[in-house]
Design a protein around this motif. Structure first.
Motif, PDB file in Angstrom:
ATOM      1  N   THR A   1       0.713  -1.251  -0.002  1.00 24.46           N
ATOM      2  CA  THR A   1       0.060   0.031   0.016  1.00 24.46           C
ATOM      3  C   THR A   1       0.751   1.211  -0.066  1.00 24.46           C
ATOM      4  OG1 THR A   1      -1.706  -0.982   1.242  1.00 24.46           O
ATOM      5  CG2 THR A   1      -2.014   1.127   1.181  1.00 24.46           C
ATOM      6  N   ALA A   2       1.900   1.210   0.691  1.00 26.15           N
ATOM      7  CA  ALA A   2       2.955   2.447   0.774  1.00 26.15           C
ATOM      8  C   ALA A   2       3.633   2.748  -0.377  1.00 26.15           C
ATOM      9  CB  ALA A   2       3.720   2.292   2.051  1.00 26.15           C
ATOM     10  N   TYR A   3       4.096   1.577  -1.139  1.00 23.72           N
ATOM     11  CA  TYR A   3       4.778   1.548  -2.167  1.00 23.72           C
ATOM     12  C   TYR A   3       3.752   2.295  -3.503  1.00 23.72           C
ATOM     13  CZ  TYR A   3       6.820  -0.119  -6.543  1.00 23.72           C
ATOM     14  OH  TYR A   3       7.286  -0.053  -8.036  1.00 23.72           O
ATOM     15  N   ALA A   4       2.435   1.643  -3.569  1.00 20.37           N
ATOM     16  CA  ALA A   4       1.344   2.131  -4.161  1.00 20.37           C
ATOM     17  C   ALA A   4       1.122   3.372  -4.088  1.00 20.37           C
ATOM     18  CB  ALA A   4       0.060   1.295  -4.275  1.00 20.37           C
ATOM     19  N   HIS A   5       0.743   3.950  -3.001  1.00 17.74           N
ATOM     20  CA  HIS A   5       0.848   5.451  -2.678  1.00 17.74           C
ATOM     21  C   HIS A   5       2.046   6.309  -3.146  1.00 17.74           C
ATOM     22  CE1 HIS A   5      -0.844   8.873  -0.468  1.00 17.74           C
ATOM     23  NE2 HIS A   5       0.267   9.002   0.069  1.00 17.74           N
ATOM     24  N   THR A   6       3.222   5.746  -2.880  1.00 19.69           N
ATOM     25  CA  THR A   6       4.270   6.508  -3.315  1.00 19.69           C
ATOM     26  C   THR A   6       4.299   6.710  -4.695  1.00 19.69           C
ATOM     27  OG1 THR A   6       5.484   5.660  -1.421  1.00 19.69           O
ATOM     28  CG2 THR A   6       6.916   6.735  -3.243  1.00 19.69           C
ATOM     29  N   LEU A   7       4.247   5.512  -5.646  1.00 20.83           N
ATOM     30  CA  LEU A   7       4.067   5.566  -6.871  1.00 20.83           C
ATOM     31  C   LEU A   7       2.855   6.638  -7.377  1.00 20.83           C
ATOM     32  CD1 LEU A   7       4.298   1.971  -8.498  1.00 20.83           C
ATOM     33  CD2 LEU A   7       5.732   3.896  -8.861  1.00 20.83           C
ATOM     34  N   HIS A   8       1.735   6.652  -6.764  1.00 21.64           N
ATOM     35  CA  HIS A   8       0.765   7.439  -7.459  1.00 21.64           C
ATOM     36  C   HIS A   8       1.204   8.914  -6.903  1.00 21.64           C
ATOM     37  CE1 HIS A   8      -3.192   9.095  -7.900  1.00 21.64           C
ATOM     38  NE2 HIS A   8      -3.060   9.755  -6.717  1.00 21.64           N
ATOM     39  N   THR A   9       1.749   9.010  -5.906  1.00 21.06           N
ATOM     40  CA  THR A   9       2.431  10.473  -5.489  1.00 21.06           C
ATOM     41  C   THR A   9       3.216  11.126  -6.500  1.00 21.06           C
ATOM     42  OG1 THR A   9       1.810  10.148  -3.228  1.00 21.06           O
ATOM     43  CG2 THR A   9       3.247  11.937  -3.555  1.00 21.06           C
ATOM     44  N   MET A  10       4.331  10.047  -6.905  1.00 18.94           N
ATOM     45  CA  MET A  10       5.213  10.525  -7.782  1.00 18.94           C
ATOM     46  C   MET A  10       4.686  10.558  -9.174  1.00 18.94           C
ATOM     47  SD  MET A  10       8.196   7.899  -6.621  1.00 18.94           S
ATOM     48  CE  MET A  10       9.325   8.032  -8.077  1.00 18.94           C
ATOM     49  N   ARG A  11       3.448  10.124  -9.693  1.00 20.49           N
ATOM     50  CA  ARG A  11       3.141  10.341 -10.790  1.00 20.49           C
ATOM     51  C   ARG A  11       2.274  11.567 -10.709  1.00 20.49           C
ATOM     52  NH1 ARG A  11       1.066   3.927 -11.250  1.00 20.49           N
ATOM     53  NH2 ARG A  11       2.708   3.115 -12.202  1.00 20.49           N
ATOM     54  N   MET A  12       1.547  11.762  -9.732  1.00 21.54           N
ATOM     55  CA  MET A  12       0.874  13.142  -9.612  1.00 21.54           C
ATOM     56  C   MET A  12       2.007  14.048  -9.807  1.00 21.54           C
ATOM     57  SD  MET A  12      -2.377  12.694  -9.804  1.00 21.54           S
ATOM     58  CE  MET A  12      -2.962  14.324  -9.176  1.00 21.54           C
ATOM     59  N   GLN A  13       2.945  13.987  -8.893  1.00 20.59           N
ATOM     60  CA  GLN A  13       4.029  15.235  -9.025  1.00 20.59           C
ATOM     61  C   GLN A  13       4.612  15.374 -10.597  1.00 20.59           C
ATOM     62  OE1 GLN A  13       6.838  13.527  -6.127  1.00 20.59           O
ATOM     63  NE2 GLN A  13       5.670  14.896  -4.350  1.00 20.59           N
ATOM     64  N   ALA A  14       4.941  14.484 -11.072  1.00 19.93           N
ATOM     65  CA  ALA A  14       5.300  14.457 -12.581  1.00 19.93           C
ATOM     66  C   ALA A  14       4.081  15.100 -13.384  1.00 19.93           C
ATOM     67  CB  ALA A  14       5.645  13.021 -13.060  1.00 19.93           C
ATOM     68  N   PHE A  15       2.815  14.640 -13.258  1.00 20.68           N
ATOM     69  CA  PHE A  15       1.948  15.174 -13.996  1.00 20.68           C
ATOM     70  C   PHE A  15       1.967  16.914 -13.721  1.00 20.68           C
ATOM     71  CE2 PHE A  15      -2.460  16.531 -14.052  1.00 20.68           C
ATOM     72  CZ  PHE A  15      -2.789  16.427 -15.542  1.00 20.68           C
ATOM     73  N   VAL A  16       2.011  17.115 -12.448  1.00 16.62           N
ATOM     74  CA  VAL A  16       1.775  18.585 -12.073  1.00 16.62           C
ATOM     75  C   VAL A  16       2.968  19.227 -12.913  1.00 16.62           C
ATOM     76  CG1 VAL A  16       2.209  20.170 -10.353  1.00 16.62           C
ATOM     77  CG2 VAL A  16       0.508  18.560 -10.172  1.00 16.62           C
ATOM     78  N   ARG A  17       4.220  18.648 -12.805  1.00 18.62           N
ATOM     79  CA  ARG A  17       5.396  19.332 -13.379  1.00 18.62           C
ATOM     80  C   ARG A  17       5.120  19.453 -14.825  1.00 18.62           C
ATOM     81  NH1 ARG A  17       8.420  16.124  -9.515  1.00 18.62           N
ATOM     82  NH2 ARG A  17       8.961  14.535 -10.962  1.00 18.62           N
ATOM     83  N   ARG A  18       4.880  18.439 -15.446  1.00 16.80           N
ATOM     84  CA  ARG A  18       4.382  18.540 -16.910  1.00 16.80           C
ATOM     85  C   ARG A  18       3.509  19.597 -17.242  1.00 16.80           C
ATOM     86  NH1 ARG A  18       4.373  13.008 -16.813  1.00 16.80           N
ATOM     87  NH2 ARG A  18       2.015  12.782 -16.915  1.00 16.80           N
ATOM     88  N   ARG A  19       2.401  19.784 -16.471  1.00 22.66           N
ATOM     89  CA  ARG A  19       1.248  21.038 -16.701  1.00 22.66           C
ATOM     90  C   ARG A  19       1.960  22.222 -16.638  1.00 22.66           C
ATOM     91  NH1 ARG A  19      -4.548  20.012 -14.650  1.00 22.66           N
ATOM     92  NH2 ARG A  19      -4.556  22.148 -15.452  1.00 22.66           N
ATOM     93  N   GLN A  20       2.898  22.142 -15.504  1.00 24.25           N
ATOM     94  CA  GLN A  20       3.499  23.776 -15.188  1.00 24.25           C
ATOM     95  C   GLN A  20       4.261  23.837 -16.281  1.00 24.25           C
ATOM     96  OE1 GLN A  20       5.180  22.754 -11.404  1.00 24.25           O
ATOM     97  NE2 GLN A  20       3.407  23.758 -10.124  1.00 24.25           N
ATOM     98  N   ALA A  21       5.161  22.990 -16.870  1.00 26.50           N
ATOM     99  CA  ALA A  21       6.277  23.239 -17.830  1.00 26.50           C
ATOM    100  C   ALA A  21       5.427  23.524 -19.131  1.00 26.50           C
ATOM    101  CB  ALA A  21       6.991  22.223 -18.080  1.00 26.50           C
TER     102      ALA A  21
END
Length: 105
Positions: free
Chosen positions: A59-79
């Motif tokens: 669960t922690a791994y899945a949550h971390t992956l989800h968080t990283m994906r969301m951060q990457a998505f936000v960074r791409r949108r900002q860029a």
């Protein structure tokens, strides 16, 4: 009569010894059974704990992956937004320069 009493007391002694041995065997069986049940319970508890730890880790791994994906998505949108903003600014500057240049002629 004395011989009969000795025979009876010897018979009683044998019977008492047999009952004592039977009781001792029964007690040993009960102790082994309790120890076996306790061992099974401990093994079950350990397996359950390991399963829970794996589940928590997953669960922690899945949550971390989800968080990283969301951060990457936000960074791409900002860029992307920054890129569009830059393009828009360059286009506006180019319009201003072109309009000044065309007015001078």
């Amino acid at each position: 009569v004395a011989v009969f009493k000795r025979i009876c007391s010897a018979s009683n002694l044998r019977r008492h010894q047999q009952e004592s041995e039977k009781t001792a065997r029964l007690q040993a069986f009960v102790r082994r059974s309790i120890a076996h049940t306790a061992h099974k319970q401990i093994v079950y508890t350990i397996r359950l704990q390991a399963c829970a730890q794996r589940s928590i880790a997953h669960t922690a791994y899945a949550h971390t992956l989800h968080t990283m994906r969301m951060q990457a998505f936000v960074r791409r949108r900002q860029a992307h937004a920054a890129h569009r903003y830059t393009l828009c600014a360059i286009t506006n500057i180019a319009r201003i320069v072109c309009s000044r240049y065309t007015r001078r002629k």
